[in-house]
Scaffold this motif. Sequence first.
Motif, PDB file in Angstrom:
ATOM      1  N   PRO A 190      -1.485  30.161  63.603  1.00  8.97           N
ATOM      2  CA  PRO A 190      -2.217  31.101  64.467  1.00  8.97           C
ATOM      3  C   PRO A 190      -3.655  31.364  64.037  1.00  8.97           C
ATOM      4  O   PRO A 190      -4.473  31.812  64.841  1.00  8.97           O
TER       5      PRO A 190
ATOM      6  N   ARG B 232       9.802  30.284  61.366  1.00  7.54           N
ATOM      7  CA  ARG B 232       9.422  29.427  62.488  1.00  7.54           C
ATOM      8  C   ARG B 232      10.250  28.148  62.444  1.00  7.54           C
ATOM      9  O   ARG B 232      10.229  27.432  61.455  1.00  7.54           O
TER      10      ARG B 232
ATOM     11  N   LEU C 200       5.795  38.680  67.374  1.00  7.83           N
ATOM     12  CA  LEU C 200       4.350  38.462  67.398  1.00  7.83           C
ATOM     13  C   LEU C 200       3.601  39.784  67.281  1.00  7.83           C
ATOM     14  O   LEU C 200       2.581  39.879  66.585  1.00  7.83           O
TER      15      LEU C 200
ATOM     16  N   GLU D 110       3.762  40.878  63.706  1.00  8.47           N
ATOM     17  CA  GLU D 110       2.815  40.147  62.870  1.00  8.47           C
ATOM     18  C   GLU D 110       1.402  40.673  63.043  1.00  8.47           C
ATOM     19  O   GLU D 110       0.604  40.689  62.104  1.00  8.47           O
ATOM     20  N   SER D 111       1.086  41.095  64.267  1.00  8.03           N
ATOM     21  CA  SER D 111      -0.259  41.604  64.543  1.00  8.03           C
ATOM     22  C   SER D 111      -0.481  42.986  63.941  1.00  8.03           C
ATOM     23  O   SER D 111      -1.527  43.256  63.342  1.00  8.03           O
TER      24      SER D 111
ATOM     25  N   GLN E  71      11.024  37.311  70.424  1.00  5.82           N
ATOM     26  CA  GLN E  71       9.829  36.604  69.947  1.00  5.82           C
ATOM     27  C   GLN E  71       8.551  37.385  70.215  1.00  5.82           C
ATOM     28  O   GLN E  71       7.652  37.446  69.358  1.00  5.82           O
ATOM     29  N   ALA E  72       8.447  38.006  71.390  1.00  2.00           N
ATOM     30  CA  ALA E  72       7.251  38.783  71.707  1.00  2.00           C
ATOM     31  C   ALA E  72       7.077  39.944  70.738  1.00  2.00           C
ATOM     32  O   ALA E  72       5.960  40.277  70.318  1.00  2.00           O
TER      33      ALA E  72
ATOM     34  N   LEU F 196      10.686  31.599  67.100  1.00  5.27           N
ATOM     35  CA  LEU F 196      10.571  32.575  66.013  1.00  5.27           C
ATOM     36  C   LEU F 196      11.855  33.380  65.878  1.00  5.27           C
ATOM     37  O   LEU F 196      12.501  33.719  66.874  1.00  5.27           O
TER      38      LEU F 196
ATOM     39  N   ASP G  17      -1.120  27.992  69.217  1.00  2.72           N
ATOM     40  CA  ASP G  17      -0.026  28.580  69.994  1.00  2.72           C
ATOM     41  C   ASP G  17       1.267  28.364  69.217  1.00  2.72           C
ATOM     42  O   ASP G  17       1.889  27.305  69.301  1.00  2.72           O
ATOM     43  N   THR G  18       1.672  29.380  68.476  1.00  2.00           N
ATOM     44  CA  THR G  18       2.826  29.216  67.582  1.00  2.00           C
ATOM     45  C   THR G  18       4.145  29.052  68.323  1.00  2.00           C
ATOM     46  O   THR G  18       5.140  28.630  67.724  1.00  2.00           O
ATOM     47  N   LEU G  19       4.167  29.362  69.614  1.00  2.00           N
ATOM     48  CA  LEU G  19       5.413  29.238  70.365  1.00  2.00           C
ATOM     49  C   LEU G  19       5.516  27.920  71.132  1.00  2.00           C
ATOM     50  O   LEU G  19       6.533  27.646  71.758  1.00  2.00           O
TER      51      LEU G  19
ATOM     52  N   VAL H 206       9.419  36.255  58.711  1.00  6.45           N
ATOM     53  CA  VAL H 206       9.312  35.625  60.031  1.00  6.45           C
ATOM     54  C   VAL H 206       9.488  34.122  59.850  1.00  6.45           C
ATOM     55  O   VAL H 206       8.695  33.465  59.170  1.00  6.45           O
TER      56      VAL H 206
END
Length: 381
Positions: free
Chosen positions: A82, A176, A152, A155-156, A148-149, A119, A112-114, A174
């Motif tokens: 990311p 991946r 994210l 993580e933010s 997953q949302a 995740l 784009d990690t997805l 987390v």
Amino acid sequence: MAMAPFTPFFTETLFRNLRKASNGLEESIHYCSFPSASGQRDERIEQSVTRMMIIIDLARNIRERNNKPLKTPLREMIVVHPDAGFLEDITVKLKEYVLEELNVKAILPCNDTLKYTSLRAEPDYSILGVRLGKAMGSVAKEVKAIKQADILAFESSGEATFSGHCLKFNEIKVLREFQRPANITKEEMDAAGDGDVLVILDLRADESLYEAGIAREVINRVQKLRKKAGLEPTDFVEVFYESLDEDKIALENIVKSQDQSIRKTLGSPLLHHTMISKDAVIFCREEVHGVSGFSFAITITKPTLMFLLEDIVKLFSGNNKFAEALCTYLLSRDHSKLRSEFQAGKGKITIECLENQPVVDVELGKHLYLCTGDYHLSRTV
């Protein structure tokens, strides 16, 4: 000083010679201390190199797992992360190092990690177990069920609340996991990650990459034969190949298609054995069998002057003896010095040392070529 433990006598001799020109040095290099570091460390560079090493290790693991040796070129590698700074380090700043180290043709960044991963979250039991006690079970259940949302968002922000307990970034792992594109098998694409970055290698066969791999094997054999013959890297020679297989066209087509890369690496073209001049001085010849399914012979010769006799005869108004004498004289010359003279004269030299013969100007491309490769190249352009 770094060499002193390994070559004590050699470095001591060098040091004593330095002492003659310098004052205040120790009596022996073995009495000296290593100098202390000066200046500041560039932590940003160290971080970039560390990231590169991680990528290289992950990619090598994929190769080993899929029996793809480093000598086999691959089409592309995708780096998923990311952080734009991370991707810039690998795909821009240190791109050439990574390409060469991993023998891949292209590196593609992906933030784009997805796109290629799914995740999931896991609680860090070693940290939370002590802090939460009996509440650990319910918290762990909620953490594992997080979408997953929400991962994210966590993580933010760096924190999230579960069952009334606020968990920090270092308390949740987390993970991946690689998700292949549709209709792509494990044999065609594989990945490896360390929880932070994901490396994906395209393992699909490609005809151009296959040919590049064969050319690389042939070049490797030529370099080994040069070394075996005692040639220096600066020695200018001509290299010829001969297919020993029943299907001789296959190797010949590969050499033709990879001509530019072969020239760039060897410094000269790889010529067909039928182009060897009858006057060529052969340094060495070696047969190689079973290299990626091919068998061939490599011959290395001194560069051979190629004369355009009809044009040389015209220099002397049709006198064949004068033309033969000129050719004999040029053949007796040291090739490297003759080459230098033509370079200094911008492709032309004046011959005025032949007794009882007129002075003539000899031009490259008009009266002769300095090697077989130049001659045949001029005929194919």
